[in-house]
Design a protein around this motif. Structure first.
Motif, short mmCIF file in Angstrom:
data_model
loop_
_atom_site.label_atom_id
_atom_site.label_comp_id
_atom_site.label_asym_id
_atom_site.label_seq_id
_atom_site.Cartn_x
_atom_site.Cartn_y
_atom_site.Cartn_z
N HIS A 12 0.83 -1.21 0.00
CA HIS A 12 0.00 0.00 0.00
C HIS A 12 0.86 1.26 0.00
CE1 HIS A 12 -3.82 -2.07 0.25
NE2 HIS A 12 -3.16 -2.99 0.94
N HIS A 18 -4.57 4.92 5.59
CA HIS A 18 -4.27 4.09 6.76
C HIS A 18 -2.93 3.35 6.57
CE1 HIS A 18 -6.68 1.49 4.09
NE2 HIS A 18 -5.94 0.51 4.53
N HIS A 43 -5.11 0.48 -2.28
CA HIS A 43 -6.57 0.41 -2.42
C HIS A 43 -7.01 1.30 -3.58
CE1 HIS A 43 -7.10 -1.86 1.31
NE2 HIS A 43 -6.20 -1.07 1.87
N HIS A 228 1.49 -2.02 4.96
CA HIS A 228 0.90 -0.69 5.17
C HIS A 228 1.95 0.24 5.78
CE1 HIS A 228 -2.96 -2.73 4.44
NE2 HIS A 228 -3.51 -1.55 4.32
ZN LIG Z 1 -5.46 -1.40 3.75
#
Ligand SMILES: [Zn+2]
Ligand SMILES: [Zn+2]
Length: 259
Positions: A12, A18, A43, A228
């Motif tokens: 990500h 996030h 995303h 992330h």
């Molecule tokens: Zn995520």
């Protein structure tokens, strides 16, 4: 200690609101961890109806900067690592064609299907919340099967996200159907490292009950860090735990995928 992993297609960026860190830092940490094939799969922006703003993804407007950044990192680091530009996108039947049209303007290398919600995002179920309604599980499996049939996805991310708490026979029946469909279409299933890292506060995936079925069905599998933060690449213990989990079921994840 060096990583057993040489590829990761589930990465990500801070654009999803996030995740942490700069794009470049993800690349540098991946290289340090011994990753040879790195796919960004933030995303996906989604062409929702006007007025709906998703808090967990980049906006349509941010897509230009996202793809431009990856294209420039591909060049800058090409001696050390192969980088791909992807997105993690749910299959939302009503807007899927609009999404594909939108992404057609970008240098997109691949998509992964992480079906976090059923059918849509605005008034739907988060699949990671416990539920016992068989219809929701039926719907999830239908969404994922249609995603596979679209031919647009490289693999299915955390296929075992749904926290179905109803009868085990029902879980088995639908997930077997999903696994069989993926097997017939040659689509790998992901063993997700983040689901392990976040325990016990979040849905406990990867799950033994799902990957036992995948083993019996003979599915292809791949490990995804679901990074992330750039630091996720150096979390070798969690990655090792996922390999041990796979090993305990007789599953051998593929070292990399063809893109
Ligand atoms: Zn995520
Ligand atoms: Zn993800």
């Amino acid at each position: 200690m060096k990583n057993a992993l040489i590829s990761n297609y589930h990465t990500h960026t801070k654009r999803c609101h996030h995740a942490l860190g700069e794009d470049k830092e993800y690349v540098e940490e991946a290289i340090k961890a011994g990753i040879k094939y790195l796919g960004f799969s933030d995303h996906s922006p989604m062409p929702f109806r006007a007025g709906y703003v998703s808090g967990i993804r980049m906006s349509l407007k941010e897509a230009d900067a996202y793809f431009a950044s990856i294209e420039s990192l591909k060049k800058e680091y090409k001696k050390d690592i192969t980088i791909y530009a992807g997105v993690e996108a749910e299959y939302y039947p009503e807007i899927f064609h609009k999404l594909i049209d939108f992404l057609a303007d970008y240098p997109l290398d691949y998509m992964i299907c992480g079906q976090h919600f059923l059918n849509n995002e605005e008034d739907s179920y988060y699949m990671g919340s416990p539920f016992s309604n068989e219809k929701i599980l039926r719907g999830y499996v239908d969404n994922v099967k249609e995603a596979i049939d679209s031919g647009k996805y490289l693999y299915i991310a955390h296929p075992d996200l749904p926290q179905f708490v109803g009868a085990p026979e029902i879980y088995d029946k639908y997930m077997r159907e999903l696994c069989l469909h993926a097997k017939e279409r040659d689509i790998p299933l992901e063993l997700n490292v983040l689901g392990y890292v976040k325990r016990p506060s979040s849905p406990p995936y990867p799950t033994r009950r799902f990957f036992k079925i995948a083993k019996e069905t003979g599915n292809r599998t791949v490990v995804g860090i679901d990074a992330h933060s750039p630091a996720a690449f150096a979390d070798y213990n969690s990655q090792k735990a996922i390999f041990n989990f796979a090993d305990s079921l007789g599953i051998t994840p593929e070292p990399f995928l063809k893109i």
